[in-house]
Design a protein around this motif. Structure first.
Motif, PDB file in Angstrom:
ATOM      1  N   ALA A 161       1.397  -1.254  -0.071  1.00 23.78           N
ATOM      2  CA  ALA A 161       0.192   0.127   0.112  1.00 23.78           C
ATOM      3  C   ALA A 161       1.447   1.226  -0.005  1.00 23.78           C
ATOM      4  O   ALA A 161       1.459   1.324   1.179  1.00 23.78           O
ATOM      5  N   ARG A 162       0.353   2.306  -0.418  1.00 22.94           N
ATOM      6  CA  ARG A 162       1.209   4.333  -0.502  1.00 22.94           C
ATOM      7  C   ARG A 162       0.957   4.040   0.559  1.00 22.94           C
ATOM      8  O   ARG A 162      -0.216   4.162   1.563  1.00 22.94           O
ATOM      9  N   PRO A 163       1.871   4.580   0.501  1.00 18.89           N
ATOM     10  CA  PRO A 163       2.522   5.922   2.765  1.00 18.89           C
ATOM     11  C   PRO A 163       0.891   6.162   2.748  1.00 18.89           C
ATOM     12  O   PRO A 163       0.693   7.029   1.537  1.00 18.89           O
ATOM     13  N   ASP A 164       0.628   6.864   3.922  1.00 19.60           N
ATOM     14  CA  ASP A 164      -0.613   7.213   4.719  1.00 19.60           C
ATOM     15  C   ASP A 164      -0.085   8.762   4.052  1.00 19.60           C
ATOM     16  O   ASP A 164       0.933   9.262   4.456  1.00 19.60           O
ATOM     17  N   PHE A 165      -1.394   9.693   3.196  1.00 20.14           N
ATOM     18  CA  PHE A 165      -1.766  11.234   3.459  1.00 20.14           C
ATOM     19  C   PHE A 165      -0.467  11.312   2.159  1.00 20.14           C
ATOM     20  O   PHE A 165       0.496  12.370   1.831  1.00 20.14           O
ATOM     21  N   ALA A 166      -0.541   9.735   1.236  1.00 20.38           N
ATOM     22  CA  ALA A 166       1.185  10.671   0.115  1.00 20.38           C
ATOM     23  C   ALA A 166       0.134  11.176  -0.786  1.00 20.38           C
ATOM     24  O   ALA A 166       1.205  11.734  -1.897  1.00 20.38           O
ATOM     25  N   ASN A 167      -1.362  11.726  -0.875  1.00 21.92           N
ATOM     26  CA  ASN A 167      -1.584  12.663  -2.031  1.00 21.92           C
ATOM     27  C   ASN A 167      -1.408  13.814  -1.136  1.00 21.92           C
ATOM     28  O   ASN A 167      -2.058  15.003  -1.963  1.00 21.92           O
ATOM     29  N   ILE A 168      -1.564  13.630  -0.659  1.00 24.97           N
ATOM     30  CA  ILE A 168      -1.396  15.710   0.206  1.00 24.97           C
ATOM     31  C   ILE A 168       0.208  16.485  -0.011  1.00 24.97           C
ATOM     32  O   ILE A 168       1.184  15.823   0.556  1.00 24.97           O
ATOM     33  N   VAL A 169       0.143  17.217  -1.103  1.00 21.46           N
ATOM     34  CA  VAL A 169       0.849  17.814  -1.183  1.00 21.46           C
ATOM     35  C   VAL A 169       1.206  19.145  -0.349  1.00 21.46           C
ATOM     36  O   VAL A 169       0.727  20.256  -0.369  1.00 21.46           O
ATOM     37  N   THR A 170       2.470  19.756   0.002  1.00 18.50           N
ATOM     38  CA  THR A 170       1.871  20.549   1.258  1.00 18.50           C
ATOM     39  C   THR A 170       4.068  20.733   1.640  1.00 18.50           C
ATOM     40  O   THR A 170       4.600  20.102   1.914  1.00 18.50           O
ATOM     41  N   GLY A 171       3.962  22.320   1.624  1.00 22.60           N
ATOM     42  CA  GLY A 171       5.169  22.843   2.754  1.00 22.60           C
ATOM     43  C   GLY A 171       5.216  23.990   3.692  1.00 22.60           C
ATOM     44  O   GLY A 171       4.983  23.845   4.152  1.00 22.60           O
ATOM     45  N   ASP A 172       3.593  23.358   3.855  1.00 28.16           N
ATOM     46  CA  ASP A 172       2.920  24.874   4.557  1.00 28.16           C
ATOM     47  C   ASP A 172       3.055  23.767   6.402  1.00 28.16           C
ATOM     48  O   ASP A 172       2.632  22.564   6.500  1.00 28.16           O
ATOM     49  N   ALA A 173       3.419  24.705   7.600  1.00 27.30           N
ATOM     50  CA  ALA A 173       3.455  24.337   8.901  1.00 27.30           C
ATOM     51  C   ALA A 173       2.122  23.821   9.303  1.00 27.30           C
ATOM     52  O   ALA A 173       2.037  22.744   9.566  1.00 27.30           O
ATOM     53  N   ALA A 174       1.343  24.660   9.310  1.00 27.52           N
ATOM     54  CA  ALA A 174      -0.062  24.459   9.657  1.00 27.52           C
ATOM     55  C   ALA A 174      -0.624  23.107   9.108  1.00 27.52           C
ATOM     56  O   ALA A 174      -1.364  22.471   9.720  1.00 27.52           O
ATOM     57  N   MET A 175      -0.717  22.720   7.863  1.00 21.68           N
ATOM     58  CA  MET A 175      -1.032  21.825   7.027  1.00 21.68           C
ATOM     59  C   MET A 175      -0.194  20.549   7.350  1.00 21.68           C
ATOM     60  O   MET A 175      -0.976  19.636   7.276  1.00 21.68           O
ATOM     61  N   ARG A 176       1.429  20.954   7.701  1.00 26.71           N
ATOM     62  CA  ARG A 176       1.599  19.525   8.307  1.00 26.71           C
ATOM     63  C   ARG A 176       1.492  18.807   9.508  1.00 26.71           C
ATOM     64  O   ARG A 176       1.417  18.315  10.429  1.00 26.71           O
ATOM     65  N   GLY A 177       1.309  19.803  10.941  1.00 23.66           N
ATOM     66  CA  GLY A 177       0.531  20.074  11.264  1.00 23.66           C
ATOM     67  C   GLY A 177      -0.964  18.811  11.815  1.00 23.66           C
ATOM     68  O   GLY A 177      -0.968  18.552  12.854  1.00 23.66           O
ATOM     69  N   ALA A 178      -1.668  20.075  10.523  1.00 23.87           N
ATOM     70  CA  ALA A 178      -2.383  18.975  10.772  1.00 23.87           C
ATOM     71  C   ALA A 178      -2.361  17.546  10.038  1.00 23.87           C
ATOM     72  O   ALA A 178      -3.620  16.636  10.600  1.00 23.87           O
ATOM     73  N   ILE A 179      -1.625  17.354   9.162  1.00 22.68           N
ATOM     74  CA  ILE A 179      -1.486  15.489   9.170  1.00 22.68           C
ATOM     75  C   ILE A 179      -0.980  15.114   9.881  1.00 22.68           C
ATOM     76  O   ILE A 179      -1.010  13.720  10.337  1.00 22.68           O
ATOM     77  N   ALA A 180      -0.101  15.442  10.980  1.00 25.71           N
ATOM     78  CA  ALA A 180       0.399  15.088  11.953  1.00 25.71           C
ATOM     79  C   ALA A 180      -0.123  14.702  12.892  1.00 25.71           C
ATOM     80  O   ALA A 180      -0.039  13.527  13.906  1.00 25.71           O
ATOM     81  N   ARG A 181      -1.131  15.541  13.244  1.00 28.60           N
ATOM     82  CA  ARG A 181      -2.831  15.576  14.004  1.00 28.60           C
ATOM     83  C   ARG A 181      -3.619  14.456  13.696  1.00 28.60           C
ATOM     84  O   ARG A 181      -3.627  13.653  14.812  1.00 28.60           O
ATOM     85  N   ALA A 182      -3.137  14.247  12.272  1.00 33.90           N
ATOM     86  CA  ALA A 182      -4.141  13.114  11.725  1.00 33.90           C
ATOM     87  C   ALA A 182      -3.188  11.783  11.607  1.00 33.90           C
ATOM     88  O   ALA A 182      -4.415  10.480  12.335  1.00 33.90           O
ATOM     89  N   ARG A 183      -2.138  11.567  11.428  1.00 34.66           N
ATOM     90  CA  ARG A 183      -1.162  10.444  12.028  1.00 34.66           C
ATOM     91  C   ARG A 183      -1.368  10.490  13.423  1.00 34.66           C
ATOM     92  O   ARG A 183      -1.782   8.688  12.877  1.00 34.66           O
ATOM     93  N   GLN A 184      -1.487  10.881  14.150  1.00 33.28           N
ATOM     94  CA  GLN A 184      -1.441  10.136  15.656  1.00 33.28           C
ATOM     95  C   GLN A 184      -2.644  10.031  15.497  1.00 33.28           C
ATOM     96  O   GLN A 184      -3.174   8.598  16.504  1.00 33.28           O
ATOM     97  N   LEU A 185      -3.922  10.722  15.716  1.00 32.37           N
ATOM     98  CA  LEU A 185      -5.563   9.473  15.639  1.00 32.37           C
ATOM     99  C   LEU A 185      -5.437   8.430  15.168  1.00 32.37           C
ATOM    100  O   LEU A 185      -6.131   8.053  15.758  1.00 32.37           O
ATOM    101  N   ALA A 186      -4.805   9.189  13.999  1.00 32.62           N
ATOM    102  CA  ALA A 186      -5.447   6.991  13.185  1.00 32.62           C
ATOM    103  C   ALA A 186      -4.399   5.859  14.089  1.00 32.62           C
ATOM    104  O   ALA A 186      -5.335   4.710  13.810  1.00 32.62           O
ATOM    105  N   ARG A 187      -4.122   6.043  14.778  1.00 30.03           N
ATOM    106  CA  ARG A 187      -3.780   5.009  15.704  1.00 30.03           C
ATOM    107  C   ARG A 187      -4.380   4.823  16.227  1.00 30.03           C
ATOM    108  O   ARG A 187      -4.319   2.800  16.974  1.00 30.03           O
ATOM    109  N   SER A 188      -5.933   5.355  17.033  1.00 29.28           N
ATOM    110  CA  SER A 188      -6.774   4.807  17.773  1.00 29.28           C
ATOM    111  C   SER A 188      -8.092   4.552  16.671  1.00 29.28           C
ATOM    112  O   SER A 188      -7.818   4.763  15.603  1.00 29.28           O
TER     113      SER A 188
END
Length: 678
Positions: A344-371
């Motif tokens: 499988a492709r890595p998670d969130f691979a389709n989201i292209v960003t260099g923005d800090a706020a967007m990266r923070g949103a991805i990090a939050r979603a990745r952390q929540l995905a564990r539960s």
């Protein structure tokens, strides 16, 4: 034996004999003398009229549709009207002073538009040969429009051959218009005038005109197919193990992938009667019929309703995707029968960003995905909520099931969510249907636009979330379900709760954790990066064209209300218009050109390091201007009408009053400029 031409064309020299035959037919003479001058086409048509109890003494057609209904009808027949517009405009000049006029009707014989000799158009109104009037045989007797549509062939009807006495002073020729994709009759074009204007060549004129309209329809259909393929591109890129079969808005096959061949072969191996010919056209998938097909369960036996994915753009049904699950080699079955790629492709691979706020949103979603706690994604339309949902799902197992709660009738949403039992309602599918919640068992259920869910349906969803069981419609036995819920909305659900449109208890159940996704206008540094991504993705060659500095200025000045989705569509469109060269301001939509004009002189800071700036031609300036003045009276009138409709929130009565014109005049002008009520 009559010659073929004697059956095809009327003969004014036979008028007396035809009139005598009509009088005998209307009297109901027991054994009328054979009318050698009466064509069999006309004879059979008279018999149909008599069977339909048409009054032979009728003086005209029925009353026309009210202006509002006619406007709505023209909106529904927009495709035919747009294809015929140049032809009808030509008829306005070509038939002037000939005593004849050209008429366009839909497949139900209702006249949509009329052009030609002005005095003749006025005379035609005395017999109701005018827009909004239905000229079928069952209402107006034998006439070229109704009879041509009844037999599906070119028809010429002259003078006494008309069934109703009131229109025997007229001569008319008509030919049907067929859709180029499947041959369906969608309308008719007619040339009419008073009897003295009879000409055999009128029949050739309408046949040629119908072919020209069909040719324009064919070009338009190819454009729609290209747009459909572009819109469905994401599905093909994300297909993985799924078989995809794409149909256009008329239910005609457009494309299928390799996995679809394998899935169909597997269905055939398990006894499903599906042949290659079955896929050429599925009429039940046509726009306007799909909902009725699913409800009435008239789909082919091999096709399940839950495999259907209607493709919508701006509320318009442009096609249908059939998703056939199939595990090819290199894939494995996970819990719940879901298919998942072994690589499988890595998670969130389709989201292209260099923005800090967007990266923070991805990090939050990745952390929540564990539960497996419910997650609510907050963001505007087009910001990428589904990409987040898919990224979260990739951390788990099982199927990924998505459903958009917006723009769906309550009854359909209920059956889609919960499914139903055999015989749950009239027309229910034999054996019942599994709902999206049950299909997501063991995996992820993504409910997009949950804020649009009807208030009376929310308690049922709440019960599922709290008790982990579901009742199909028409069943009393619960079914256990276990799934991860991801919901998304562009609304402020707290405000919706305060307004009484969303239940507080459901809100706290779906919003256990939230992930706000910043809109594109708040991360302008991503604009050039994402544009580069789409250029690489959609450009036909290995080296994509760049954007001029002025085009980049426009991209960064614009506020992007449609977010990433709008940016993607902009790049796709600009690539087509630039024809392989650098993309400039002139290739962008007018909204962006206006933004560029308003923000002339703005320096694009975020382009550095994006991989785009190197493609700018030497000497390109960092500003661009667009003329804002109106260049024609028509352009100014169109803009004024647009503003009036917008200011009145689509209320055409108020808009007409504001413009100081009649409402019927407003309808005509909206038709002329191709405007629609919002």
């Amino acid at each position: 034996m009559p010659s073929p031409s004697s059956e095809l064309f009327s003969d004014p020299g036979d008028e007396a004999g035809v009139m005598q035959a009509w009088e005998s037919f209307v009297r109901g003479d027991a054994a009328p003398e054979p009318a050698l001058s009466l064509r069999s086409l006309v004879d059979v048509s008279w018999q149909r009229c008599q069977a339909a109890r048409v009054d032979p003494n009728q003086r005209s057609g029925p009353e026309p549709l009210p202006d509002q209904d006619l406007y709505l009808l023209r909106e529904r027949r927009r495709e035919l009207l747009e294809a015929s517009a140049p032809v009808m405009a030509c008829a306005r000049d070509f038939l002037s002073e000939t005593g004849t006029m050209m008429v366009l009707a839909d497949s139900y014989s209702t006249i949509l538009s009329v052009e030609g000799d002005t005095p003749t158009v006025g005379s035609a109104e005395t017999i109701a040969l005018m827009p909004g009037v239905r000229w079928s045989e069952a209402l107006c007797g034998t006439n070229a429009i109704g009879t041509a549509l009844a037999v599906g062939e070119p028809v010429q009807i002259h003078s006494a051959e008309h069934y109703c006495a009131g229109i025997k002073r007229w001569t008319c020729s008509a030919s049907v218009v067929r859709h180029p994709m499947d041959g369906e009759v969608i309308g008719a074009v007619d040339v009419s005038g008073l009897s003295q204007t009879y000409n055999r060549q009128s029949l050739a004129l309408v046949v040629t005109t119908a072919r020209r309209i069909e040719s324009r329809l064919s070009l338009g259909e190819m454009e729609r197919r290209n747009a459909l393929l572009e819109h469905s591109l994401d599905y093909w890129n994300r297909a993985h193990a799924q078989g995809l079969v794409l149909f256009d808005r008329r239910g005609n096959l457009v494309k299928l992938n390799e996995s679809a061949h394998a899935a169909l072969a597997r269905l055939a191996a398990h006894g499903a009667a599906v042949e290659a010919a079955d896929l050429r056209q599925i009429p039940q998938l046509a726009a306007g019929r799909l909902q009725a097909s699913v409800d009435a369960h008239t789909l082919p036996a091999w096709l399940r309703p839950e495999w259907l994915e209607p493709l919508m753009v701006a509320g318009e049904h442009i096609g249908t995707l059939i998703v056939l699950p199939y595990p090819p080699r290199g894939h494995e079955l996970r819990a719940g029968g879901a298919e998942r790629s072994a690589s499988a492709r890595p998670d969130f691979a389709n989201i292209v960003t260099g923005d800090a706020a967007m990266r923070g949103a991805i990090a939050r979603a990745r952390q929540l995905a564990r539960s497996r706690v419910p997650i609510l994604l907050l963001g505007e339309t087009g910001v990428g909520k589904e990409e987040f949902a898919r990224g979260i799902h990739e951390a788990g197992e099982g199927p990924y099931i998505a459903l958009n709660c917006g723009g769906m009738a309550r009854e359909l949403l209920a059956s889609e969510l919960f499914g139903y039992a055999d015989g749950a309602f009239t027309g229910a599918r034999k054996g019942g249907m599994i709902g999206k919640i049950e299909a997501a068992n063991g995996g992820t259920l993504f409910l997009d636009e949950i804020g649009e869910m009807p208030l009376d349906m929310q308690p049922h969803l709440l019960r599922v979330l709290e008790q982990g069981e579901i009742y199909r419609l028409g069943e009393n036995v619960p079914r256990k379900v276990n799934f991860r819920l991801i919901a998304a909305t562009h609304r402020d659900l707290r405000a919706e709760v305060a307004a009484g449109r969303f239940r507080m208890d459901l809100y706290y159940r779906v919003a256990v954790s939230t992930v706000p996704i910043p809109p594109l206008r708040e991360r302008r540094g991503d604009i050039a990066l994402i544009a580069r991504h789409f250029l690489l993705r959609f450009a036909p060659g290995a080296t994509p064209p760049g954007l001029t500095r002025a085009a980049l200025d426009a991209l960064h000045t614009y506020d992007w209300p449609g977010n990433v989705r709008e940016l993607r569509n902009t790049i796709e469109s600009a690539l087509l218009l630039s024809e392989g060269g650098p993309i400039d301001v002139e290739h962008l939509p007018y909204e962006l050109r206006d933004a560029c004009a308003a923000g002339a002189g703005m320096v694009v800071k975020a382009a550095a390091g994006s991989g785009l700036a190197h493609a700018l031609p030497r000497g390109t300036t960092a500003t661009a201007t667009m003329p804002s003045q109106v260049t024609s009276i028509a352009e100014g009138e169109e803009a004024l009408i647009r503003r009036a409709i917008a200011a009145s929130d689509g209320n055409l009565t108020r808009a007409a009053r504001q413009l100081n014109i009649a409402k019927s005049t407003l309808y005509v002008k909206m038709q002329r400029y191709g405007l629609r009520r919002p």
